[in-house]
Design an enzyme around this catalytic site. Structure first.
Site, mmCIF file in Angstrom:
data_model
loop_
_atom_site.group_PDB
_atom_site.id
_atom_site.type_symbol
_atom_site.label_atom_id
_atom_site.label_comp_id
_atom_site.label_asym_id
_atom_site.label_seq_id
_atom_site.Cartn_x
_atom_site.Cartn_y
_atom_site.Cartn_z
ATOM 1 N N CYS A 30 -5.117 -3.646 0.689
ATOM 2 C CA CYS A 30 -5.696 -3.961 1.991
ATOM 3 C C CYS A 30 -4.609 -3.954 3.054
ATOM 4 O O CYS A 30 -3.537 -4.528 2.853
ATOM 5 C CB CYS A 30 -6.360 -5.339 1.931
ATOM 6 S SG CYS A 30 -7.085 -5.856 3.494
ATOM 7 N N GLU A 74 0.239 -6.775 14.999
ATOM 8 C CA GLU A 74 0.652 -6.629 16.394
ATOM 9 C C GLU A 74 1.497 -5.382 16.646
ATOM 10 O O GLU A 74 1.803 -5.068 17.788
ATOM 11 C CB GLU A 74 1.435 -7.870 16.826
ATOM 12 C CG GLU A 74 0.590 -9.130 16.780
ATOM 13 C CD GLU A 74 1.402 -10.377 17.092
ATOM 14 O OE1 GLU A 74 2.618 -10.266 17.327
ATOM 15 O OE2 GLU A 74 0.805 -11.457 17.107
ATOM 16 N N HIS A 118 3.136 -0.649 12.760
ATOM 17 C CA HIS A 118 3.341 -0.557 11.312
ATOM 18 C C HIS A 118 2.008 -0.320 10.594
ATOM 19 O O HIS A 118 1.950 0.401 9.604
ATOM 20 C CB HIS A 118 4.018 -1.821 10.791
ATOM 21 C CG HIS A 118 4.363 -1.773 9.343
ATOM 22 N ND1 HIS A 118 5.285 -0.879 8.828
ATOM 23 C CD2 HIS A 118 3.904 -2.487 8.296
ATOM 24 C CE1 HIS A 118 5.381 -1.061 7.525
ATOM 25 N NE2 HIS A 118 4.543 -2.027 7.180
ATOM 26 N N ALA A 149 0.818 -1.221 0.000
ATOM 27 C CA ALA A 149 0.000 0.000 0.000
ATOM 28 C C ALA A 149 0.848 1.266 0.000
ATOM 29 O O ALA A 149 0.435 2.282 -0.561
ATOM 30 C CB ALA A 149 -0.939 -0.009 1.209
ATOM 31 N N ASN A 174 -9.882 6.115 -3.785
ATOM 32 C CA ASN A 174 -9.093 5.372 -2.808
ATOM 33 C C ASN A 174 -9.857 4.150 -2.325
ATOM 34 O O ASN A 174 -10.822 4.269 -1.575
ATOM 35 C CB ASN A 174 -8.723 6.273 -1.628
ATOM 36 C CG ASN A 174 -7.775 5.598 -0.654
ATOM 37 O OD1 ASN A 174 -7.498 4.414 -0.763
ATOM 38 N ND2 ASN A 174 -7.288 6.365 0.302
ATOM 39 N N ILE A 196 -4.345 -4.927 7.034
ATOM 40 C CA ILE A 196 -5.016 -5.553 8.176
ATOM 41 C C ILE A 196 -4.165 -5.309 9.422
ATOM 42 O O ILE A 196 -2.958 -5.537 9.405
ATOM 43 C CB ILE A 196 -5.221 -7.066 7.956
ATOM 44 C CG1 ILE A 196 -6.099 -7.302 6.719
ATOM 45 C CG2 ILE A 196 -5.852 -7.711 9.198
ATOM 46 C CD1 ILE A 196 -6.258 -8.767 6.330
ATOM 47 N N ARG A 222 -15.827 -6.223 2.759
ATOM 48 C CA ARG A 222 -15.673 -4.946 2.059
ATOM 49 C C ARG A 222 -15.210 -5.141 0.621
ATOM 50 O O ARG A 222 -15.583 -4.381 -0.266
ATOM 51 C CB ARG A 222 -14.711 -4.045 2.828
ATOM 52 C CG ARG A 222 -15.363 -3.468 4.069
ATOM 53 C CD ARG A 222 -14.340 -2.941 5.082
ATOM 54 N NE ARG A 222 -15.004 -2.317 6.231
ATOM 55 C CZ ARG A 222 -15.617 -2.972 7.195
ATOM 56 N NH1 ARG A 222 -15.669 -4.288 7.170
ATOM 57 N NH2 ARG A 222 -16.198 -2.335 8.189
#
Length: 173
Positions: free
Chosen positions: A83, A88, A91, A59, A115, A85, A129
């Site tokens: 995408c 932990e 970042h 991205a 976008n 996601i 989505r």
């Protein structure tokens, strides 16, 4: 819950002249990216737009690829797809914020960009989505780019010298 709300969707614009779109996709999550592209392609086809697709590693590279194309090619608009996601580490925040900021800055400079980079908490949210038969965020991003192209074409006449804006061509040698 946002999933149960209804939203108004603008009808797709119509074009007298051909439209050329560049879809820049980060296929890090390949199945999700493929669904986003499928939705974007269907929307573009509905408007009669021709589409080229390029892939970038992630991205964060999407705004750079669009900036290169805006400077070096002749596309009418761009669709950013990917995408992110949550994981932990922080970042996630960096990738979400910086990719969005890059796309916004390009848009403020005049690029017509939709976008469609999903920023989600988990894979299940991304799948809903991205699904072309579900929320179809890829199709929505293509529609956004097409609407901006229509506005740009509507307003693209010769500029008048009003206020602090000089008439077009006033500074040519």
């Amino acid at each position: 819950m946002a999933g149960h709300e209804t939203h108004h969707t603008l009808p797709l614009p119509r074009f007298d002249k051909p439209v050329k779109l560049l879809v820049v996709v980060a296929p890090y999550y390949k199945d999700i990216a493929d669904n986003l592209v499928e939705g974007a392609m269907a929307t573009a086809t509905t408007c009669g737009a021709s589409v080229e697709i390029v892939e970038v590693p992630g991205a964060l590279e999407i705004p750079s690829a669009i900036a290169l194309a805006e400077r070096m090619s002749n596309y009418d608009g761009y669709v950013a797809l990917g995408c992110v996601i949550r994981g932990e580490t922080t970042h996630y925040d960096t990738v979400c914020n910086d990719s969005s900021r890059g796309i916004t800055l390009l848009g403020l400079q005049g690029a017509c960009i939709g976008n469609g980079i999903l920023t989600v908490e988990n894979r299940a949210q991304a799948e809903v989505r991205a699904d072309p038969q579900g929320q179809n965020k890829g199709g929505g991003a293509a529609a956004a780019a097409l609407h901006l192209i229509a506005l740009a074409r509507r307003w693209s006449g010769e500029r008048k010298g009003i206020g602090f804006r000089a008439p077009e061509g006033a500074f040519r040698a």
